[in-house]
Each structure stands twice: as C-alpha cells, then as structure tokens.
Design a protein around this motif. Sequence first.
Motif, short mmCIF file in Angstrom:
data_model
loop_
_atom_site.label_atom_id
_atom_site.label_comp_id
_atom_site.label_asym_id
_atom_site.label_seq_id
_atom_site.Cartn_x
_atom_site.Cartn_y
_atom_site.Cartn_z
N LEU A 53 0.83 -1.20 0.00
CA LEU A 53 0.00 0.00 0.00
C LEU A 53 0.87 1.25 0.00
O LEU A 53 0.62 2.20 -0.77
N ALA A 89 -7.10 0.33 6.57
CA ALA A 89 -7.05 0.25 5.11
C ALA A 89 -7.67 -1.04 4.59
O ALA A 89 -8.34 -1.05 3.55
N TYR A 116 -10.38 5.29 -2.73
CA TYR A 116 -9.69 4.42 -1.77
C TYR A 116 -8.28 4.95 -1.49
O TYR A 116 -7.86 5.05 -0.33
N GLN A 120 -6.56 6.48 2.13
CA GLN A 120 -5.36 5.90 2.73
C GLN A 120 -4.24 6.94 2.83
O GLN A 120 -3.49 6.95 3.82
N ARG A 123 -4.86 8.81 5.87
CA ARG A 123 -4.51 8.07 7.09
C ARG A 123 -3.02 8.26 7.40
O ARG A 123 -2.63 8.48 8.56
#
Length: 275
Positions: A53, A89, A116, A120, A123
Amino acid sequence: MNVSLKSATNISSVDPVWDAVRANARTIVAGEPGLSSMVMANVLNHATFEEALAHRLAERLDHPDVSADLIRQAFADALAFRPEIGAEARADLAATLERDPATHRAIVPFLYFKGYQAIQTHRFASALHEAGRIDFALYLQSRSSQVFQVDINPRARIGKGIMLDHATGFVVGETAVIGDNCSILQGVTLGGTGKADEDRHPKIGNGVLIGAGAIVLGNIKVGDCARIGAGSVVIREVPPRVTVVGVPARIVGEAGAPQPASVMDQVVAIQDFSG
C-alpha cells in the motif's frame, strides 16, 4: 506447547484481504502481460499489505518536489507510529468490495480507485501530523488534492470501513469527524462556517450514507445510520436513522435500512414529517 504456538502463529498470519489482492494480481499477470511490471512492482514484489500500500500510494504521489522514495520512508514512519493504519485500510477495501456493485475483485480499489487511495493517503498524513511532522502532512494533503481531486485536512478524523465512491471533489475540513462504516459519494463537502479557529466542522456518525454533491456545514452532528440525499445542504443537526433532503435539508422519512451506508440505496421515498 509447541503445537499450540504453531497454531497461534498460523492464525495470526491469516490475512484474507492481502491474500485476495495477491491472488487477483497473479490473475492479471497471467491474463494481461502488458500490466505485469506494474502489478509486480505494486503488489507481488512486497511481503505485506502495508508495504504494498505504501509503495502504490507513493508511486501515485511521486513528484519532483518530493520523490516516491521519500514518501515511502515517511509512510514507514507513519506505520511505526500508528500501525492501526493497516487494519483500517483493509476495512476500507473490504467495504468498497462489499458495497460497490462495479467492484468484483479486491485488487481493483487497491490499484485503481482514487477514492480508496485518497482515504489511505489521509490516514498516513494524519499519523504524520499527530507525530509532529506537520509540514509533511500538509504536503501530502496538497499533493493528494492534485492527484486524486480529494482535499482532506490531516487533522480531520476518519473511522474505518469507509467507501469513498468516485471521490472527485470530496472536501473535509480540519475539525471534521467521520465515524465507522460510512459511504460517501463524489462532490461532498464537510465544511465550516466562519473563520474562527475553533471546532467548526461536522461530526458524522457511524453507518451514514451521504449522497453526491451534499454539503454539510458547521459544527453539527449527523446521527448514526442517517441518510443525506444527493445535493442537499445540511445546516442543522440530523437525528439518527432518518433521511434528510433539500436546501436546506429537512427530515423526509426514515433512513430506508438499518445500515444505509451498506445498502447504498439512494432512492428517497418522501414522507411528510413536518407535522
């Protein structure tokens, strides 16, 4: 004792979201050779979901001002400071897979969906801001806005299980809060009123569905499992489990489902609640 320890290790290593992403990646490599190097670089060359990620987001956010390598290192620092990012996530990816009828494989949001990826990125930016790296967090906000057309202040607090559908034009102010398991469509603004340096942005409860183009203004609460109709302007508190529509928004009925964010039903059957 050894058997028990081995069993515990096996259980702790189960990661169905990451397993699904990797399985989908292998299918792409086999069926679409032109995408093989991209899929290998972003998924199959990595040992963990978190590592993959961070790599994918860093590649999307890469810029001459701040390289992908520097962003990856910052993301690693964010994960060390706040490892919960990985679980959140995964929950967001699972929510998107469950709620979006156009999504049939776990890898699709991971590789392609800017909603999406924007959540993230927030975050990571939020964790860095909390750790005192304010300027790097603000840079990520700015770069995410450029790349994903999503502008979320790093101080905003966002729960897990979030689906940001289509994403373009989503704006979230500094003191906003979004609960768990919410679904939000494109063009939504969670904004403030005035310029006073105080708690001035909305507080969205758990399980809320916010339709495309809706605007929620001020330090007001939207109750759990409420539904906000597309194009509505919300300037007053919304009770739990109701639907509001209009400019300004008013209550027109119940929420239509116990968990409207999961059902994603945006057709409003209007009832007269004025009396």
